[in-house]
Design a protein around this motif. Structure first.
Motif, mmCIF file in Angstrom:
data_model
loop_
_atom_site.group_PDB
_atom_site.id
_atom_site.type_symbol
_atom_site.label_atom_id
_atom_site.label_comp_id
_atom_site.label_asym_id
_atom_site.label_seq_id
_atom_site.Cartn_x
_atom_site.Cartn_y
_atom_site.Cartn_z
ATOM 1 N N UNK A 57 21.638 38.930 21.366
ATOM 2 C CA UNK A 57 22.016 38.762 22.769
ATOM 3 C C UNK A 57 22.579 40.053 23.317
ATOM 4 N N UNK A 58 22.152 40.390 24.516
ATOM 5 C CA UNK A 58 22.694 41.569 25.174
ATOM 6 C C UNK A 58 24.099 41.270 25.687
ATOM 7 N N UNK A 59 24.887 42.320 25.786
ATOM 8 C CA UNK A 59 26.236 42.126 26.284
ATOM 9 C C UNK A 59 26.232 41.617 27.703
ATOM 10 N N UNK A 60 26.919 40.534 27.988
ATOM 11 C CA UNK A 60 26.916 39.927 29.310
ATOM 12 C C UNK A 60 28.084 40.432 30.132
ATOM 13 N N UNK A 61 28.055 40.050 31.417
ATOM 14 C CA UNK A 61 29.122 40.410 32.336
ATOM 15 C C UNK A 61 29.786 39.147 32.824
ATOM 16 N N UNK A 62 31.124 39.058 32.757
ATOM 17 C CA UNK A 62 31.849 37.875 33.196
ATOM 18 C C UNK A 62 32.100 37.951 34.693
ATOM 19 N N UNK A 63 31.863 36.816 35.389
ATOM 20 C CA UNK A 63 32.110 36.727 36.826
ATOM 21 C C UNK A 63 33.197 35.695 37.085
ATOM 22 N N UNK A 64 34.028 35.965 38.089
ATOM 23 C CA UNK A 64 35.075 35.018 38.453
ATOM 24 C C UNK A 64 34.441 33.830 39.181
ATOM 25 N N UNK A 65 35.125 32.663 39.209
ATOM 26 C CA UNK A 65 34.591 31.508 39.951
ATOM 27 C C UNK A 65 34.307 31.835 41.411
ATOM 28 N N UNK A 66 35.163 32.662 42.025
ATOM 29 C CA UNK A 66 34.942 33.025 43.425
ATOM 30 C C UNK A 66 33.657 33.839 43.586
ATOM 31 N N UNK A 67 33.394 34.754 42.625
ATOM 32 C CA UNK A 67 32.176 35.549 42.690
ATOM 33 C C UNK A 67 30.931 34.680 42.504
#
Length: 615
Positions: free
Chosen positions: A536-546
Motif C-alpha cells: 500500500x502506498x502511503x496515504x494522506x489523512x483528511x479531517x472530517x471538515x475537509x
C-alpha cells in the motif's frame, strides 16, 4: 483572444508515390500550441506527410508555407547517428558542461531517457555510439532532439524501443513540461495510450486526404464513427470495429486511468446494445474443453542468463483461458520468460509443467521464419497451414481471416517477398491462428503494425478461446487484449499487478531499477510469486471538515459536468446539421473546444476532490 500563430501550413498539397496518390489537394496547418497525433494505415502516407512538413519530401503540386524563422527537428524511424561519435557529442553537441548541467530542462531529459545526468544507462558520456543497440541509439537520438528544443518537434514512431516507463516519461514531458510559446508537436505513432496522453488534435491520413479532429485517440474514434454515420459509410465491417473499440474505451481504459481525458457519454447512442469485447466466461469454458485444467506451471523456477538472475524461486500457474500481459524494463527478461515457457531456455532450478493437450504458438520479433515461403503468394502461404479454422464458434476460411487482417482483394495474390514489414508481421499472425494453437504467445505484437491492423487483431482474438500471453510496451493494447498484467521487476520477482500498468509505474517509482533490469542499491530479495498484491502506498489523512467540503465539491462539479455534457451533445447535433457550412462548422468547433477545456479542468478538480472525499 487572437488565433494562435501558424508555424507550418500545406496549401493545396499534392503528393504521388508511384501510382498511389498520398496527398490530394490537401490544405492544413500546424499552429502554435498544437500537439497533433497522426494516424492511418501503413503505406497510407503518414511518414511522407512528415517529410513534406520537414522539407525532406518535395511536393508534386501545391506548396508548404513555413512561418518566419521557425525551427524544425525530426526523429525519423531510422537514426543517422555518427557511429564514431561519443554519447556526449551526439546528445549535447557543443554545449559546455556548465550550460547543460545548469539547465533543469536538459537534466530532466537526460535522467528520463539516459538513466541519469551522467548517461549511465548507455555507458557514460565517452562511450562510442557505434556498438550500441538499436534501442540505445533511439534513446540517444530522441534525447539529442529534445535537448535542441526546436519550435516544431516532428516524431515518427517515438515509442519504438522504449519500455512502458520510458513511454510514460515521454508522454508526461511532451504534454506538460515541453510546451512553450511558439512550439508545436507533430507525432506519428501506433501507441493509442500515448496518443491520448499527448495529443490535443488528431490527423487521419487516408485515401489522399487528411481529416482533422479535436482531441486525442478517444475523441478521434468517436468523431470517426460520427463522420461515417453522417456520410452513410457502407464499409460495414470497419464501422463495426470502430463501434466495438469505442465501447471498449467507454467501459474500460478511460475508467482505469488516473485522469480521464475525454468524456464519451456523447457516444451512448452509437454504442447502445454493444456487448463487451469478450464473453470471458464462455471463452474460458471453451478453452477448458480444448486444454483441460493444466496448461503451463512454473514451479519454484529460477531463470538465469549468464551471471544474471532473471527469476528466483518463482511459481506461476497459467490456466485455460487466462490472458496475461507482461511488462518490465528493457532487458528485464520478458522475451526470455516466453522462451522458458516454450522450453527453449533451460531452468537453473525448479520445473516447468506443460499440459498434455497444449498446442503452443509464438509471434516472435523475427521475420526470418517467412523466408522459406518468400516466393509464394500470401494466400498460398496461409493455406499451407490450413484452409479453415474456428474463431468465435464459427468456421472461418483462410481468405476470410486474411481479409479481416488487411489482406484484401488482389493483395492475397502478392508475393510474400514483396510484402512490407507490417504486412509480413500480419501474415505471421494469420499463419499462427490457422495452425489452431490453444496457447498463444505474442512478443511485441505492435511492431510495424498500424492502429487499424491492431484493432483488427484485437477483434479476432476477442473470439479466440485459449491462453494468451502478451509482451508489450503498449499500455492500451495490454489493457484491451489481456485481463491481468504481471511485471518483471529485475530483482528475481514476478509481480502480479491488480492495478495494471499504472501500479507497475508506481512500483518503479518506489523501487528504482536500472534500465538494464538489475535492482539498484540492493541485492535481489526473495521472489514474490504472481498473485501477490502491491504494498500500500502511503496515504494522506483528511479531517472530517475537509472530507465534507470535498463531497460538496464533488456534487457541484458533477452538476456542472452534466450541464456541459448536455451542451456538448447539442453542439455535436448542430455540427451534423452544419456539415456543409464551413463557417458555421468552424464556429461550432471553437465552441466545442471551449467546452472540452472546461470539462478537462472540472475533471481534474473532481479527481482531486475524490481523493479527499474518500477520507
Amino acid at each position: 483572444m487572437p488565433p494562435p500563430a501558424s508555424l507550418v501550413a500545406l496549401d493545396h498539397a499534392h503528393l504521388v508515390a508511384g501510382t498511389q496518390v498520398l496527398l490530394d489537394d490537401v490544405s492544413i496547418g500546424i499552429s502554435d500550441g498544437d500537439r497533433i497525433g497522426v494516424v492511418g494505415r501503413n503505406g497510407g502516407g503518414k511518414s511522407s506527410l512528415l517529410g513534406v512538413v520537414v522539407g525532406t519530401r518535395p511536393l508534386d503540386g501545391g506548396r508548404v508555407i513555413r512561418t518566419g524563422n521557425v525551427t524544425i527537428g525530426m526523429l525519423g524511424q531510422v537514426d543517422a547517428l555518427d557511429p564514431g561519435a561519443s554519447v556526449g557529442r551526439v546528445v549535447l553537441g557543443d554545449l559546455a558542461e556548465h550550460e547543460w548541467a545548469g539547465s533543469a530542462r536538459v537534466r530532466e531529459i537526460l535522467t528520463g531517457l539516459l538513466g541519469d545526468t551522467d548517461a549511465s544507462a548507455v555507458g557514460g558520456w565517452d562511450a562510442p555510439v557505434g556498438p550500441m543497440s538499436g534501442g540505445e541509439r533511439r534513446r540517444l537520438a530522441l534525447a539529442a532532439l529534445l535537448v535542441s528544443d526546436p519550435d516544431l518537434l516532428v516524431l515518427d514512431e517515438p515509442t519504438n524501443h522504449l519500455d512502458v516507463e520510458g513511454v510514460a516519461w515521454l508522454a508526461t514531458y511532451l504534454s506538460t513540461r515541453r510546451p512553450r510559446a511558439g512550439s508545436a508537436l507533430l507525432v506519428v505513432t501506433h501507441d493509442r495510450w500515448f496518443l491520448d496522453a499527448v495529443s490535443t488534435r488528431t490527423w487521419e491520413v487516408a485515401d489522399g486526404e487528411v481529416h482533422a479532429y479535436d482531441g486525442g485517440y478517444a475523441a478521434y474514434v468517436l468523431a470517426r464513427v460520427e463522420r461515417q454515420r453522417v456520410a452513410q459509410v457502407t464499409e460495414e465491417r470497419r464501422a463495426n470495429l470502430a463501434r466495438k473499440e469505442l465501447a471498449w474505451l467507454r467501459r474500460g481504459a478511460p475508467a482505469r486511468t488516473s485522469k480521464p481525458r475525454f468524456r464519451i457519454e456523447a457516444a451512448t447512442a452509437l454504442i447502445e446494445g454493444e456487448p463487451p469485447p469478450r464473453d470471458s466466461v464462455e471463452l474460458v469454458r471453451f478453452a477448458t474443453t480444448r486444454l483441460g485444467k493444466d496448461v503451463l506451471d512454473l514451479v519454484d523456477a529460477t531463470v538465469t542468463v549468464g551471471d544474471r538472475t532473471l527469476l528466483e524461486d518463482v511459481t506461476w500457474r497459467l490456466g485455460p483461458g487466462d490472458r496475461y500481459g507482461i511488462v518490465g524494463v528493457n532487458g528485464a527478461g520478458k522475451s526470455t520468460l516466453l522462451r522458458v515457457l516454450q522450453g527453449q531456455h533451460p531452468l537453473a532450478a525448479g520445473r516447468l509443467k506443460t499440459g498434455k493437450t497444449v498446442r503452443m504458438a509464438c509471434l516472435s520479433q523475427e521475420l526470418r521464419e517467412l523466408d522459406r515461403v518468400r516466393d509464394w503468394t500470401v494466400i498460398d502461404a496461409i493455406t499451407e497451414v490450413r484452409s479453415f479454422t474456428t474463431i468465435g464458434g464459427k468456421e472461418v476460411s483462410a481468405s476470410s481471416l486474411a481479409q479481416r487482417l488487411g489482406f484484401t482483394g488482389g493483395r492475397q495474390q502478392s508475393r510474400v517477398g514483396d510484402l512490407s514489414g507490417g504486412e509480413r508481421r500480419r501474415l505471421q499472425f494469420v499463419r499462427l491462428l490457422m495452425d489452431e494453437p490453444n496457447v498463444l504467445l505474442l512478443d511485441e505484437p505492435t511492431n510495424d503494425l498500424d492502429i487499424d491492423t491492431l484493432t483488427s487483431m484485437e477483434d479476432v482474438l476477442d473470439g479466440w478461446a485459449g491462453t494468451l500471453l502478451v509482451v508489450s510496451h503498449d499500455r492500451y493494447l495490454l489493457e484491451r487484449m489481456t485481463d491481468r498484467q504481471v511485471a518483471l521487476l529485475g530483482d528475481g520477482t514476478l509481480r502480479d499487478l491488480p492495478g495494471g500498468v499504472e501500479e507497475y509505474l508506481e512500483l518503479r517509482k518506489r523501487r528504482p531499477v536500472s534500465r538494464a533490469g538489475v535492482a539498484s542499491g540492493s541485492a535481489a530479495g526473495p521472489a514474490a510469486p504472481a498473485g501477490g498484491s502491491a504494498p500500500a502506498a502511503g496515504g494522506t489523512a483528511y479531517t472530517p471538515a475537509q472530507v465534507r467540503e470535498a463531497r460538496k465539491t464533488l456534487a457541484r462539479v458533477e452538476r456542472t459536468l452534466d450541464k456541459l455534457h448536455a451542451e456538448e451533445a447539442r453542439v455535436h447535433a448542430q455540427m451534423v446539421d452544419a456539415a456543409t457550412d464551413p463557417a458555421r462548422l468552424a464556429e461550432l468547433t471553437e465552441k466545442l473546444r471551449e467546452i472540452t477545456e472546461q470539462e478537462e479542468a472540472l475533471e481534474l478538480e473532481w479527481l482531486e476532490a475524490s481523493e479527499a472525499a474518500e477520507g
